[in-house]
Design an enzyme around this catalytic site. Structure first.
Site, PDB file in Angstrom:
ATOM      1  N   GLU A 283      32.406  26.462  33.034  1.00  0.00           N
ATOM      2  CA  GLU A 283      32.254  27.924  33.106  1.00  0.00           C
ATOM      3  C   GLU A 283      33.356  28.524  33.977  1.00  0.00           C
ATOM      4  O   GLU A 283      33.075  29.199  34.978  1.00  0.00           O
ATOM      5  CB  GLU A 283      30.886  28.276  33.714  1.00  0.00           C
ATOM      6  CG  GLU A 283      29.690  27.711  32.962  1.00  0.00           C
ATOM      7  CD  GLU A 283      28.388  27.845  33.767  1.00  0.00           C
ATOM      8  OE1 GLU A 283      28.417  28.413  34.879  1.00  0.00           O
ATOM      9  OE2 GLU A 283      27.354  27.362  33.295  1.00  0.00           O
ATOM     10  N   PRO A 284      34.610  28.307  33.630  1.00  0.00           N
ATOM     11  CA  PRO A 284      35.676  28.842  34.489  1.00  0.00           C
ATOM     12  C   PRO A 284      35.858  30.340  34.284  1.00  0.00           C
ATOM     13  O   PRO A 284      35.780  30.846  33.169  1.00  0.00           O
ATOM     14  CB  PRO A 284      36.927  28.092  34.002  1.00  0.00           C
ATOM     15  CG  PRO A 284      36.633  27.776  32.564  1.00  0.00           C
ATOM     16  CD  PRO A 284      35.137  27.631  32.427  1.00  0.00           C
ATOM     17  N   GLY A 285      36.070  31.043  35.370  1.00  0.00           N
ATOM     18  CA  GLY A 285      36.334  32.476  35.269  1.00  0.00           C
ATOM     19  C   GLY A 285      37.676  32.787  35.894  1.00  0.00           C
ATOM     20  O   GLY A 285      38.687  33.001  35.234  1.00  0.00           O
ATOM     21  N   ARG A 286      37.689  32.753  37.237  1.00  0.00           N
ATOM     22  CA  ARG A 286      38.869  33.140  38.006  1.00  0.00           C
ATOM     23  C   ARG A 286      40.152  32.427  37.558  1.00  0.00           C
ATOM     24  O   ARG A 286      41.203  33.058  37.432  1.00  0.00           O
ATOM     25  CB  ARG A 286      38.611  32.796  39.476  1.00  0.00           C
ATOM     26  CG  ARG A 286      39.632  33.389  40.433  1.00  0.00           C
ATOM     27  CD  ARG A 286      39.449  32.827  41.846  1.00  0.00           C
ATOM     28  NE  ARG A 286      38.097  32.846  42.332  1.00  0.00           N
ATOM     29  CZ  ARG A 286      37.575  33.834  43.085  1.00  0.00           C
ATOM     30  NH1 ARG A 286      38.309  34.841  43.447  1.00  0.00           N
ATOM     31  NH2 ARG A 286      36.323  33.782  43.490  1.00  0.00           N
ATOM     32  N   TYR A 326      35.417  40.765  51.254  1.00  0.00           N
ATOM     33  CA  TYR A 326      35.610  39.377  51.715  1.00  0.00           C
ATOM     34  C   TYR A 326      36.835  39.221  52.611  1.00  0.00           C
ATOM     35  O   TYR A 326      37.248  38.098  52.873  1.00  0.00           O
ATOM     36  CB  TYR A 326      35.830  38.431  50.528  1.00  0.00           C
ATOM     37  CG  TYR A 326      34.940  38.609  49.340  1.00  0.00           C
ATOM     38  CD1 TYR A 326      33.570  38.365  49.425  1.00  0.00           C
ATOM     39  CD2 TYR A 326      35.468  38.986  48.103  1.00  0.00           C
ATOM     40  CE1 TYR A 326      32.757  38.492  48.310  1.00  0.00           C
ATOM     41  CE2 TYR A 326      34.662  39.116  46.989  1.00  0.00           C
ATOM     42  CZ  TYR A 326      33.309  38.872  47.103  1.00  0.00           C
ATOM     43  OH  TYR A 326      32.521  38.999  45.993  1.00  0.00           O
ATOM     44  N   CYS A 353      36.634  57.451  52.189  1.00  0.00           N
ATOM     45  CA  CYS A 353      36.271  57.734  53.581  1.00  0.00           C
ATOM     46  C   CYS A 353      35.485  56.586  54.193  1.00  0.00           C
ATOM     47  O   CYS A 353      34.289  56.718  54.478  1.00  0.00           O
ATOM     48  CB  CYS A 353      35.431  59.004  53.622  1.00  0.00           C
ATOM     49  SG  CYS A 353      36.187  60.294  52.663  1.00  0.00           S
ATOM     50  N   GLU A 354      36.121  55.459  54.357  1.00  0.00           N
ATOM     51  CA  GLU A 354      35.523  54.285  54.985  1.00  0.00           C
ATOM     52  C   GLU A 354      36.665  53.521  55.634  1.00  0.00           C
ATOM     53  O   GLU A 354      37.712  53.329  54.999  1.00  0.00           O
ATOM     54  CB  GLU A 354      34.937  53.324  53.935  1.00  0.00           C
ATOM     55  CG  GLU A 354      33.886  53.884  53.051  1.00  0.00           C
ATOM     56  CD  GLU A 354      32.505  53.309  53.337  1.00  0.00           C
ATOM     57  OE1 GLU A 354      32.364  52.509  54.266  1.00  0.00           O
ATOM     58  OE2 GLU A 354      31.587  53.711  52.623  1.00  0.00           O
TER      59      GLU A 354
HETATM   60  N1  LLP Z   1      29.262  30.119  36.631  1.00  0.00           N
HETATM   61  C1  LLP Z   1      28.393  30.700  37.473  1.00  0.00           C
HETATM   62  C2  LLP Z   1      26.965  30.387  37.348  1.00  0.00           C
HETATM   63  C3  LLP Z   1      28.860  31.596  38.448  1.00  0.00           C
HETATM   64  O1  LLP Z   1      28.000  32.156  39.291  1.00  0.00           O
HETATM   65  C4  LLP Z   1      30.245  31.877  38.546  1.00  0.00           C
HETATM   66  C5  LLP Z   1      30.767  32.808  39.551  1.00  0.00           C
HETATM   67  C6  LLP Z   1      31.121  31.254  37.625  1.00  0.00           C
HETATM   68  C7  LLP Z   1      30.591  30.374  36.694  1.00  0.00           C
HETATM   69  C8  LLP Z   1      32.593  31.501  37.619  1.00  0.00           C
HETATM   70  O2  LLP Z   1      33.200  31.112  38.791  1.00  0.00           O
HETATM   71  P1  LLP Z   1      34.786  31.145  38.926  1.00  0.00           P
HETATM   72  O3  LLP Z   1      35.357  30.085  38.009  1.00  0.00           O
HETATM   73  O4  LLP Z   1      35.243  32.482  38.528  1.00  0.00           O
HETATM   74  O5  LLP Z   1      35.028  30.844  40.353  1.00  0.00           O
HETATM   75  N2  LLP Z   1      33.166  38.164  43.384  1.00  0.00           N
HETATM   76  C9  LLP Z   1      33.657  36.947  44.012  1.00  0.00           C
HETATM   77  C10 LLP Z   1      33.394  35.726  43.154  1.00  0.00           C
HETATM   78  C11 LLP Z   1      31.952  35.548  42.774  1.00  0.00           C
HETATM   79  C12 LLP Z   1      31.735  34.389  41.882  1.00  0.00           C
HETATM   80  C13 LLP Z   1      30.343  34.358  41.373  1.00  0.00           C
HETATM   81  N3  LLP Z   1      30.040  33.318  40.447  1.00  0.00           N
HETATM   82  C14 LLP Z   1      35.131  37.124  44.322  1.00  0.00           C
HETATM   83  O6  LLP Z   1      35.661  38.197  44.099  1.00  0.00           O
HETATM   84  O7  LLP Z   1      35.766  36.201  44.843  1.00  0.00           O
END
Ligand code: LLP
Length: 428
Positions: A283-286, A326, A353-354
């Site tokens: 489940e890659p996102g970032r 963060y 305004c923060e």
């Molecule tokens: N799977 C699950 C169940 C998750 O909760 C997440 C991210 C991912 C996959 C994807 O993770 P990644 O590969 O993108 O690291 N808003 C924060 C990051 C929150 C991530 C939440 N879960 C930021 O801006 O760093």
């Protein structure tokens, strides 16, 4: 490191051409000019390359890549990835609806999330998603009821909390026993046995997600080892699973981090599941979208105070909240190559305004004047999706670039868009 080398190491899809920052053969000044306000730009070729990197690294190992669309839900990106076989990981009914409307087949969708409402569970069962990652015993019971009432069987994985560190920021660590996520490790076996006997539930896999922006594969290996031993003991008790879902979390470079290569990550996971006859779910996102996106913004004004240079932008914490939330670092580069000039420290802030509406503290930057433009790098993940309209500031627009073409995928919003969405009651 000089800023162009830094740019190349963080956001290789972006470079200067004839003095202008470009991506996908498009001069980015053109995009911000048209947006008339802050705009996210995503280089589609870079997204694709990052996705294919995962695909290649896992070759030889049955794997399903389910892009975590929470990182970036741009429909052009969903379509692009879907066209090359990606599934998605969704965490809400809204994401499920959006993914399906973008043409992602339900049987390639994993539904994760720490709290799913009954209506979200029904939506997922009705759609026929590939897998629902269950996070509590209560949810398991609800899901069984709902699936039964619909005459269906829900394919499930339990998201197990392996109680490990992830070596990342506290706020984005999710795999320690005290974090809110997942089913306690010691309860998981019992719940699997129950699920196995419960009509309406079909245990298919085991799942984890220990955190985000992970910079060391050892943490993942430790978590996988715990899930593997659970998998093996379940197998001897007659619960035969098929899928090993390792979640997402692989980090990227924002400043000077050296995150693991995708191949090293893949080797860690492959080793962790070797001999299990498991299909791996990722489940890659970032890592797929982060480096592929920038946020463009215009300097509103500059001032000197208390011996500091302040650069005030038209983008704010409502557009990119990561620095405020963060203390995250996003590299900032000018849209026009400043040539050989002295870079001096500046506080880069937004107009909200923060006091936390601050992108950078004493960051070396070239001289900047009102009207000049800058790009925040590595803003493709958790940028636009975390945006809001705080201070009645219209959400940033979004655009994609590829092969000399660009288009808005989210149009610049007007004040009327904001006004239209509210109404005072007629009885007031
Ligand atoms: N799977 C699950 C169940 C998750 O909760 C997440 C991210 C991912 C996959 C994807 O993770 P990644 O590969 O993108 O690291 N808003 C924060 C990051 C929150 C991530 C939440 N879960 C930021 O801006 O760093």
């Amino acid at each position: 490191m000089n800023f162009k080398d830094q740019l190349a190491s963080i956001a290789p899809a972006f470079s200067y051409n004839h003095g202008h920052l470009e991506a996908g053969g498009v001069n980015l000044s053109e995009v911000i000019e048209a947006a008339k306000g802050p705009v996210y730009v995503y280089a589609l070729d870079s997204v694709l390359e990052n996705f294919l990197g995962f695909k290649e690294a896992f070759s030889g190992q049955p794997t399903r890549i389910c892009y975590a669309m929470k990182a970036n839900d741009c429909v052009a990106i969903l379509k692009l990835l879907s066209d090359v076989g990606s599934g998605v990981d969704v965490v809400s009914g809204g994401e499920l609806a959006l993914a399906m409307s973008a043409g992602i087949p339900a049987d390639k969708i994993v539904f994760s999330g720490v709290g799913k409402s009954d209506s979200e569970l029904a939506q997922a069962v009705n759609a026929g998603v590939m897998q629902i990652n269950v996070e509590t015993a209560y949810e398991l019971g609800q899901l069984a009821k709902i699936a039964n009432s619909m005459g269906k069987e829900a394919p499930i994985a339990l998201r197990v909390n392996p109680d490990v560190e992830a070596g990342t920021l506290d706020q984005i660590s999710t795999g320690r026993a005290t974090d809110k996520f997942g089913i306690a490790y010691q309860d998981a076996a019992r719940l699997y046995m129950e699920a196995e006997k419960t009509p309406g539930l079909a245990p298919k896999g085991i799942a984890m997600h220990i955190g985000s922006q992970i910079g060391d594969t050892d943490f993942l290996a430790a978590a996988c080892a715990k899930l593997r031993s659970l998998w093996e003991s379940l197998a001897t008790s007659g619960v035969k699973l098929e899928r090993f879902d390792v979640g997402g979390g692989l980090g990227i470079r924002y400043k000077n981090e050296d995150p693991p290569l995708v191949q090293a990550y893949a080797d860690t996971i492959k080793k962790a599941v070797s001999g299990l006859n498991a299909e791996v779910v990722l489940e890659p996102g970032r890592r797929i979208v982060g480096p592929a996106g920038v946020l463009l913004s215009t300097v509103i004004s500059v001032k000197e105070a208390a011996g500091r240079r302040f650069v005030i932008l038209d983008a704010a914490m409502n557009d990119l909240i990561r620095p405020a939330l963060y203390k995250a670092w996003h590299e900032i580069v000018p849209l026009t190559d400043p040539g050989k000039v002295q870079w001096t420290p500046a506080d880069v802030v937004g107009p909200v305004c923060e006091s936390t509406d601050k992108f950078a503290d004493q960051r070396p930057l070239p001289p900047l004047l009102p009207g000049d433009r800058v790009a925040f790098l590595a803003a493709g993940a958790y940028g636009a999706v975390m945006g809001s309209e705080y201070n009645s500031r219209p959400r940033a627009a979004e655009a994609v670039v590829r092969g000399g073409n660009w288009s808005f995928t989210r149009n610049p919003r007007s004040y009327n868009d904001i006004i239209r969405e509210q109404h005072a009651p007629s009885w007031l």
